[in-house]
Scaffold this motif. Structure first.
Motif, short mmCIF file in Angstrom:
data_model
loop_
_atom_site.label_atom_id
_atom_site.label_comp_id
_atom_site.label_asym_id
_atom_site.label_seq_id
_atom_site.Cartn_x
_atom_site.Cartn_y
_atom_site.Cartn_z
N GLU A 170 7.14 -6.15 -30.02
CA GLU A 170 5.63 -6.45 -29.73
C GLU A 170 4.72 -5.79 -30.71
O GLU A 170 3.63 -6.21 -31.18
CB GLU A 170 5.21 -6.12 -28.28
CG GLU A 170 5.91 -7.01 -27.24
CD GLU A 170 5.76 -6.49 -26.01
OE1 GLU A 170 5.25 -5.56 -25.69
OE2 GLU A 170 6.40 -7.47 -25.12
N HIS A 181 7.05 -0.45 -25.94
CA HIS A 181 8.72 -0.24 -25.73
C HIS A 181 9.44 -1.10 -26.87
O HIS A 181 8.74 -1.88 -27.48
CB HIS A 181 8.81 -0.77 -24.49
CG HIS A 181 8.21 -2.18 -24.26
ND1 HIS A 181 8.83 -3.45 -24.79
CD2 HIS A 181 6.88 -2.64 -24.02
CE1 HIS A 181 8.11 -4.35 -24.71
NE2 HIS A 181 6.77 -3.65 -24.00
N ASP A 238 0.17 -1.13 -23.11
CA ASP A 238 1.19 -1.55 -22.17
C ASP A 238 1.78 -0.63 -21.19
O ASP A 238 1.08 0.29 -20.89
CB ASP A 238 2.36 -2.11 -23.46
CG ASP A 238 3.27 -3.22 -22.76
OD1 ASP A 238 2.97 -3.61 -21.46
OD2 ASP A 238 4.03 -3.91 -23.35
ZN LIG Z 1 5.49 -5.06 -23.33
#
Ligand SMILES: [Zn+2]
Length: 273
Positions: free
Chosen positions: A136, A105, A8
């Motif tokens: 996530e 994150h 990411d």
């Molecule tokens: Zn993300």
């Protein structure tokens, strides 16, 4: 061992603002360069740790951020969207021995965490799994777990590293910045961060055999608070989903089916913008 990397952007060293992560912004080229170099650090570490094959999945926004010709030529890259099978985990399969999450994150609603969100910053106010707010990293760890693949490393800000140390037993972490607020972080220099990530990636791959895949007993209830009513109304169209006001909910014995519903909500939520 085959190694799977999901990368990411918001948790990459040197990144703290939306502009660095958004295509079309003048800062975006800086962001994608930082992300690509951090991918290379994780890839190099995986090979140092004994990987035979490394697949790197671009897992941010339109999922075409990594600069293909700048990537370590030993790795394969998965680019483009929509990734209809598994999104941030596209391409994960039973023949991988470890998954590494890079540039991650904290989840939507987490206080004082750089660019914290869960799958959609614009549509999802909060995402919960079996009543608990979820990131996530945890959602994606269960996708890997459904294929018997353990998550061996998470890198990103100090917030997500602390969360996964608590919730993914045995996972290694490399924190590359300290979150101060939603768009403020104190970052290590990107070069130093890459050295740490390469080392952590090698250790993680080397020790992956001792790790258990992330699993949880079902049923799985996934619940999302949408940011507005129009998005919620569209998400409520999914067969089997229930809606109460701006909240939608879906329950399944099969985690991958619940995850599939979340991804349908991602697209329906965007359609309701
Ligand atoms: Zn993300």
């Amino acid at each position: 061992m085959n190694v799977y990397i999901s990368i990411d952007m918001e948790g990459v060293a040197g990144i703290a603002t939306r502009e660095q992560c958004r295509r079309g912004s003048s800062d975006y080229e800086i962001g994608r360069e930082l992300m690509t170099r951090e991918a290379n650090a994780a890839i190099a570490g995986a090979f140092d740790g004994g990987a035979a094959r490394v697949v790197c999945n671009d897992a941010h926004a339109d999922m075409a951020n990594l600069l293909p010709s700048e990537l370590d030529p030993r790795a394969e890259v998965i680019l483009g969207s929509p990734k209809v099978e598994y999104s941030m985990m596209e391409g994960v399969a039973d023949d991988f021995g470890a998954a590494l999450f890079v540039g991650y994150h904290a989840g939507a609603g987490e206080p004082a965490a750089v660019l914290a969100h869960t799958y959609s910053g614009a549509s999802f106010y909060q995402v919960r799994l079996n009543d608990a707010p979820v990131t996530e990293a945890e959602l994606n760890a269960l996708v890997a777990g459904a294929h018997g693949v353990p998550v061996a490393l998470v890198t990103g800000d100090d917030r997500i590293c602390a969360i996964v140390r608590d919730r993914l037993p045995g996972v290694r972490t490399a924190a590359v910045k300290r979150s101060h607020s939603f768009t403020v972080g104190a970052s290590m220099h990107p070069e130093r961060a890459r050295e740490d990530i390469r080392r952590a990636s090698a250790e993680a791959v080397n020790g992956a055999k001792e790790l258990a895949p992330t699993t949880a007993p079902g049923p799985f209830t996934i619940e999302v608070d949408l940011t507005d009513m129009r998005r919620a109304e569209l998400c409520g169209l999914v067969p089997g989903a229930q809606r109460a006001g701006r909240t939608v909910r879906y329950t399944s014995r099969d985690y991958l089916e619940a995850f599939r519903c979340l991804r349908a909500w991602l697209y329906l939520g965007a359609a309701g913008a």
